[in-house]
Design an enzyme around this catalytic site. Sequence first.
Site, PDB file in Angstrom:
ATOM      1  N   ASN A  19       0.766  -1.350  -0.003  1.00  0.00           N
ATOM      2  CA  ASN A  19      -0.008   0.008  -0.039  1.00  0.00           C
ATOM      3  C   ASN A  19       0.924   1.334   0.029  1.00  0.00           C
ATOM      4  OD1 ASN A  19      -1.676   2.260   1.314  1.00  0.00           O
ATOM      5  ND2 ASN A  19      -2.994   0.880   1.485  1.00  0.00           N
ATOM      6  N   ARG A  57      -9.305   8.242  -1.381  1.00  0.00           N
ATOM      7  CA  ARG A  57     -10.376   8.757  -0.356  1.00  0.00           C
ATOM      8  C   ARG A  57     -11.146  10.058  -1.004  1.00  0.00           C
ATOM      9  NH1 ARG A  57     -10.730   7.737   5.005  1.00  0.00           N
ATOM     10  NH2 ARG A  57      -9.456   6.257   5.784  1.00  0.00           N
ATOM     11  N   ARG A  61      -6.684  12.864   0.866  1.00  0.00           N
ATOM     12  CA  ARG A  61      -5.709  13.283   1.639  1.00  0.00           C
ATOM     13  C   ARG A  61      -4.682  12.872   1.488  1.00  0.00           C
ATOM     14  NH1 ARG A  61      -7.802   9.853   6.969  1.00  0.00           N
ATOM     15  NH2 ARG A  61      -9.905  11.118   6.392  1.00  0.00           N
ATOM     16  N   GLU A  82      -8.536   0.576  -3.721  1.00  0.00           N
ATOM     17  CA  GLU A  82      -9.403   0.607  -2.616  1.00  0.00           C
ATOM     18  C   GLU A  82     -10.155   1.898  -2.530  1.00  0.00           C
ATOM     19  OE1 GLU A  82      -6.345  -1.309   0.808  1.00  0.00           O
ATOM     20  OE2 GLU A  82      -6.735   0.742   0.958  1.00  0.00           O
ATOM     21  N   THR A 113      -8.826   3.440   8.164  1.00  0.00           N
ATOM     22  CA  THR A 113     -10.168   2.705   7.838  1.00  0.00           C
ATOM     23  C   THR A 113     -10.181   1.917   9.163  1.00  0.00           C
ATOM     24  OG1 THR A 113      -9.682   2.601   5.671  1.00  0.00           O
ATOM     25  CG2 THR A 113     -11.527   1.361   6.313  1.00  0.00           C
ATOM     26  N   HIS A 206      -4.244  -4.529   7.602  1.00  0.00           N
ATOM     27  CA  HIS A 206      -4.456  -3.267   8.532  1.00  0.00           C
ATOM     28  C   HIS A 206      -3.655  -3.613   9.669  1.00  0.00           C
ATOM     29  CE1 HIS A 206      -5.842   0.386   9.826  1.00  0.00           C
ATOM     30  NE2 HIS A 206      -6.425   0.567   8.737  1.00  0.00           N
TER      31      HIS A 206
HETATM   32  N1  PXP Z   1      -6.119  -3.265   3.511  1.00  0.00           N
HETATM   33  C1  PXP Z   1      -7.264  -2.220   3.549  1.00  0.00           C
HETATM   34  C2  PXP Z   1      -8.417  -2.643   2.962  1.00  0.00           C
HETATM   35  C3  PXP Z   1      -6.848  -0.812   3.837  1.00  0.00           C
HETATM   36  O1  PXP Z   1      -7.917   0.116   3.832  1.00  0.00           O
HETATM   37  C4  PXP Z   1      -5.730  -0.474   4.511  1.00  0.00           C
HETATM   38  C5  PXP Z   1      -5.337   0.821   4.945  1.00  0.00           C
HETATM   39  O2  PXP Z   1      -5.565   1.826   3.868  1.00  0.00           O
HETATM   40  C6  PXP Z   1      -4.659  -1.550   4.425  1.00  0.00           C
HETATM   41  C7  PXP Z   1      -5.096  -2.880   4.130  1.00  0.00           C
HETATM   42  C8  PXP Z   1      -3.288  -1.401   4.934  1.00  0.00           C
HETATM   43  O3  PXP Z   1      -3.281  -0.904   6.212  1.00  0.00           O
HETATM   44  P1  PXP Z   1      -1.886  -0.373   6.871  1.00  0.00           P
HETATM   45  O4  PXP Z   1      -1.568   0.978   6.171  1.00  0.00           O
HETATM   46  O5  PXP Z   1      -2.271  -0.347   8.549  1.00  0.00           O
HETATM   47  O6  PXP Z   1      -0.880  -1.504   6.806  1.00  0.00           O
END
Ligand code: PXP
Length: 279
Positions: A19, A57, A61, A82, A113, A206
């Site tokens: 990400n 988003r 942001r 996403e 999120t 996440h």
């Molecule tokens: N998966 C989803 C669906 C998310 O919204 C996010 C955060 O944007 C992530 C994974 C990655 O989370 P993190 O940045 O905390 O590793």
Amino acid sequence: MTYSGSQLTSVDSPLLGVNIDHIATVRNARGGRFPDPVAAALLAVESGADIITFHLREDRRHIQDDDVRRLKEHVAAPLNFEAAVTDEMLDIIERTAPEHVCLVPERRQEVTTEGGLDVVGQRSRLEDACQRLAAAGSRVSLFIGADPAQIHAAAEVGAPCIELHTGALANAWWDGNAAALALELSRLKAGLLLGRSLGLRTHAGHGLALSQHVPIGDSAVVAGQVSSTALVAACPDVSELHIGHALVGHALFVGLRQAIADFKAEAVRARRTGAIVGQ
Ligand code: PXP
């Protein structure tokens, strides 16, 4: 563009979706062009990322519309877009035609999120979105908590994939709360298993982190404990991990030494040879 990196099958380990949102967060802090999330995506793919994940988003942001356009143009690896389930986002996704889409809940006030989608409470809206995005050629995943009712609903609305929210697990890990961590891990495993038994492809993400970044003077996190990333990656039913914040944070630490050496060397070289505008 053809993509010669990892194929979307996973036998030995889950695929890694990197990400890149927080590269854009750093760029946007100054409103300029650097660091470029698209350049980061290219480096991520060169370094073994299987998928490039980003979240456009509503408030823009971090990732911007022009980033999405450039990602589509320059990145050959599968894109995982996403987005919230809004008409604006569904239109942009249809125009972009990413390989993958992950539908997420979005609240303007949240820092990240914070929870999963309520699929049970908005079945027809999600069913429409899944059909619309499948028709556009994107594989859809729903970001949900490891709640059996939500997992069943995700299968019923026609999503081929779910991504289970690991935020609570990650927080328990950071807090050093072994009981909460064990509970969240067992919930996650049961959710992954249920998803698979319903024919869904099961992802997780996440807050996942590595173990070596214990804050100085903070006793909650135990140095050397098995990482939250390892705990989730070891689950046999998880086929993709999506990781951003801690991966970008880790990059700061593994890259800082080189960055300082590069800036020092630049200054030394400039003193030796001089520097003239345009040359
Ligand atoms: N998966 C989803 C669906 C998310 O919204 C996010 C955060 O944007 C992530 C994974 C990655 O989370 P993190 O940045 O905390 O590793």
